[in-house]
Design a protein around this motif. Sequence first.
Motif, PDB file in Angstrom:
ATOM      1  N   LYS A 270       2.505  -3.549  -0.728  1.00 21.11           N
ATOM      2  CA  LYS A 270       2.623  -3.948   0.688  1.00 21.11           C
ATOM      3  C   LYS A 270       2.003  -5.322   0.909  1.00 21.11           C
ATOM      4  O   LYS A 270       2.581  -6.176   1.588  1.00 21.11           O
ATOM      5  CB  LYS A 270       1.945  -2.911   1.559  1.00 21.11           C
ATOM      6  CG  LYS A 270       2.385  -2.992   3.001  1.00 21.11           C
ATOM      7  CD  LYS A 270       1.671  -1.965   3.815  1.00 21.11           C
ATOM      8  CE  LYS A 270       2.107  -2.067   5.266  1.00 21.11           C
ATOM      9  NZ  LYS A 270       1.238  -1.275   6.121  1.00 21.11           N
ATOM     10  N   GLN A 272       1.785  -7.615  -1.139  1.00 21.47           N
ATOM     11  CA  GLN A 272       2.599  -8.674  -1.761  1.00 21.47           C
ATOM     12  C   GLN A 272       3.939  -8.837  -1.044  1.00 21.47           C
ATOM     13  O   GLN A 272       4.827  -9.529  -1.513  1.00 21.47           O
ATOM     14  CB  GLN A 272       2.848  -8.318  -3.226  1.00 21.47           C
ATOM     15  CG  GLN A 272       1.580  -8.281  -4.061  1.00 21.47           C
ATOM     16  CD  GLN A 272       1.754  -7.444  -5.311  1.00 21.47           C
ATOM     17  OE1 GLN A 272       2.866  -7.181  -5.750  1.00 21.47           O
ATOM     18  NE2 GLN A 272       0.649  -6.988  -5.870  1.00 21.47           N
ATOM     19  N   GLY A 273       4.091  -8.130   0.075  1.00 19.66           N
ATOM     20  CA  GLY A 273       5.334  -8.240   0.850  1.00 19.66           C
ATOM     21  C   GLY A 273       6.461  -7.420   0.265  1.00 19.66           C
ATOM     22  O   GLY A 273       7.632  -7.622   0.600  1.00 19.66           O
ATOM     23  N   HIS A 275       8.651  -3.798  -0.828  1.00 19.48           N
ATOM     24  CA  HIS A 275       9.233  -2.729  -0.001  1.00 19.48           C
ATOM     25  C   HIS A 275       8.516  -1.415  -0.252  1.00 19.48           C
ATOM     26  O   HIS A 275       8.334  -0.993  -1.386  1.00 19.48           O
ATOM     27  CB  HIS A 275      10.721  -2.595  -0.323  1.00 19.48           C
ATOM     28  CG  HIS A 275      11.354  -1.411   0.326  1.00 19.48           C
ATOM     29  ND1 HIS A 275      11.526  -1.328   1.694  1.00 19.48           N
ATOM     30  CD2 HIS A 275      11.824  -0.253  -0.195  1.00 19.48           C
ATOM     31  CE1 HIS A 275      12.085  -0.168   1.981  1.00 19.48           C
ATOM     32  NE2 HIS A 275      12.278   0.501   0.851  1.00 19.48           N
TER      33      HIS A 275
END
Length: 784
Positions: A270, A272-273, A275
């Motif tokens: 999360k 690290q962006g 999914h």
Amino acid sequence: MDRIHVTVRARPLPPEDAQSSPWRISGNAVALTAQPSIRFEFDRIFGEDCHTADVYGARTKHIVDSAVQGFNGTVFAYGQTNSGKTYTMRGSANEPGIIPLAVHDLFRTIQQHMDREFLVRMSYMEIYNEEINDLLVPEHRKLQIHENYERGIYVAGLSEEIVTCPEQVLKFVSFGESHRHIGETNMNVYSSRSHTIFRMVIESRDKADDSDTDSCDAVRVSVLNLVDLAGSERAAKTGAEGVRLKEGSHINKSLMTLGTVIKKLSEGIKGQGGHVPYRDSKLTRILQPALGGNANTAIICNITLAQVHADETKSSLQFASRALRVTNCAEINEILTDAALLKRQRKEIEELRAKLKSELEKERIALELEEERKAKEQREKRLLQQAKKIENLSSLVLNSERDDRAIVSSKNKRRQTWCARPLSNEFSVEVQEPASEQGSASSSVRDERNMGMPPCFEELMQESYASNVEPSAHGYSFSDLSNEDVSLPDAHALLHVTSRRKPNTMKKSDQEQLRGSVPELPQDPNEQKDAMLSQEPSGLSARESEAILVIKQLQDQVNSLELEKSLIQNNLDDVLEVATQQKASFTEKYEELQKNALALQEEAKIAGEKLSALATIAKSKQELADEFLSNVSMETQGISVQMDQTTHSVDNAISFIEELFQSLSAIAENVTEFKQSSYGHIKQSSYMIMDHEKMSKTLMEKISRLELEKDCILQHELEKDNILSELLTLQKEVLTLSSSSLMKEKESIRKELERTKTKLRETDNKLKNYVQEKIKLEVLFCTQ
Ligand SMILES: Nc1ncnc2c1ncn2[C@@H]1O[C@H](COP(=O)(O)OP(=O)(O)OP(=O)(O)O)[C@@H](O)[C@H]1O
């Protein structure tokens, strides 16, 4: 940032299982006895003898307290089937579970917050086969999850009950429990077939009235979720079939998604962006804020230490261990109205103003200090000038002494009478006084001096001064100097200025030495004069003695001035040092204060701008509100009249709607029945149609076959007709040939006839059969 708190609870085992348990608990770690490398450590591990109250105290209590303060909280029980999740969350007759404990605690904590007023709502839902059902209103089924800015993620249509005491809540919970999906499996007689989420929404605000400017109208809204998950299960162990198997597969699927979400979060996906598949199951979607979001979260991992469930226990512990690495960020959830925002901003501005005032005060002090510093500098400057003057004076006096000695030595060569001119300073007074006592003699001497007598002491001094000092360079004359001497500050006064910092540093011995260099003279000037006269060598005239006396006095004064000078010098040094230090610290302070003042001015400016913007907004809103209110009041009057009229019609409409509703529900039931029956009919009809199609196909084939056979029959008919005609001709021939010779022929013809007749009968029978079959088929075809 707070990580998820994980507690493990092991359920009691039957004695035979306890003997063979492969697990060993030590402290807050649990490991496989045979493989010590397989070891898991948690925040707390509770053994078989623990009480639910201990488990509650480990973390849930803190989460409940925080929920009252406005933080979201979630606690869920995780574990395989029959591991004691429901026992932990709901409790039993003998031991209350986490839910009743939390409910009681929540209301107790609320009562302790006397300064706030609370509104508590509750809801209870289950996720059964990936469908959300409302347990408080069982008719509300298959609810949908929505998300918006104001409410975040929520279940649309989920009923919420306002509750005021624990008993009321627990009553609703019992009602909900009765509608929960529970089923029997080989492993648990009362196995939960759904995940349940018991939710409490806590709203609170300051109790203070509107006049209290310190209070704030912000409303805190927090959500507390207590979740009892369905247990993961293996069909082989539970013996699930049919419906149970389907339930089990849904349970496992959603738990798998929960596991994936926890795994991704524990890996920091999360952050690290990446999914995170919250949407893959209803469970994770509803619990999204609790998983890596704005909530305090705790997991109670229920396990069984039995040998037979070692694999399931290991996988539960792995899940819990991953959850330990998940971090959340809980913060107070406040809703601010425009008025509350304005109030808060005003408060902030007032605080800033007070701060600015104090800073300005500091600035004023700094300026005063600066002025004082400047004054001090000027004082120092003056002191320096005075010190210089004193130095000059002392050198002047020394020169005059030397000149005096020269005069005394020249007296032996040249007999001269002279008298000192009246001195303008204090010294002259001392000299004049004895002279005046001598009456007219001295005044005549003065006259003589004025009439071209040898230069007086003052003139001598002036000459010697002129030879040593260049007045133009210093900018002042001897007379100036003598005048200024009068205005010299008292050395004691100077000492007084600095005495609080440093005492007189001149050694006593030095002072005495200085004093010793001057012969002791009586205090009274007359006595001094007499003493001098008694000391003077014989042969000196009275005037010479007087001059010597004056010189001695001057010497005396010079010495005392020297002493004062050195004291002043010392003080001056101290003052300079202190002043330099003070100057440095003042400059530093001043700069700091200036910086602060600038920053505060900036802040005040921004705050002022904000205030003015808010004031304009408030004003415009007020205007709009006034306008709106006047419109509304007019409309309200009209509406109230209409309301009265419509109330009646609404009552009628309501009764009509109720009737309509009843009939509609009856229709709906009928429709459902009809739908169900028609569904069966349609299915049957489709089978029948298929049969009919098959049958008609075979019938068509048969008909075509019959058509062919009919053609054959027609041919046979024709043949029959031919045969009959042949027969008739033969009969005719028989009649005609009824003679003896023809008997044989007749016999053969008769035999031939017989054969033809049997053939004919057979054909006839065949034809009849065909016709019957055809009729049958035609009838069948027509009925279909
Ligand atoms: N700590 C405990 N002390 C006494 N009995 C317990 C304890 N934990 C569980 N039990 C008993 O074990 C049985 C199964 O417990 P429970 O129904 O709570 O399991 P579960 O994990 O919720 O199962 P499922 O997932 O199938 O719903 C119950 O009869 C319960 O009373």
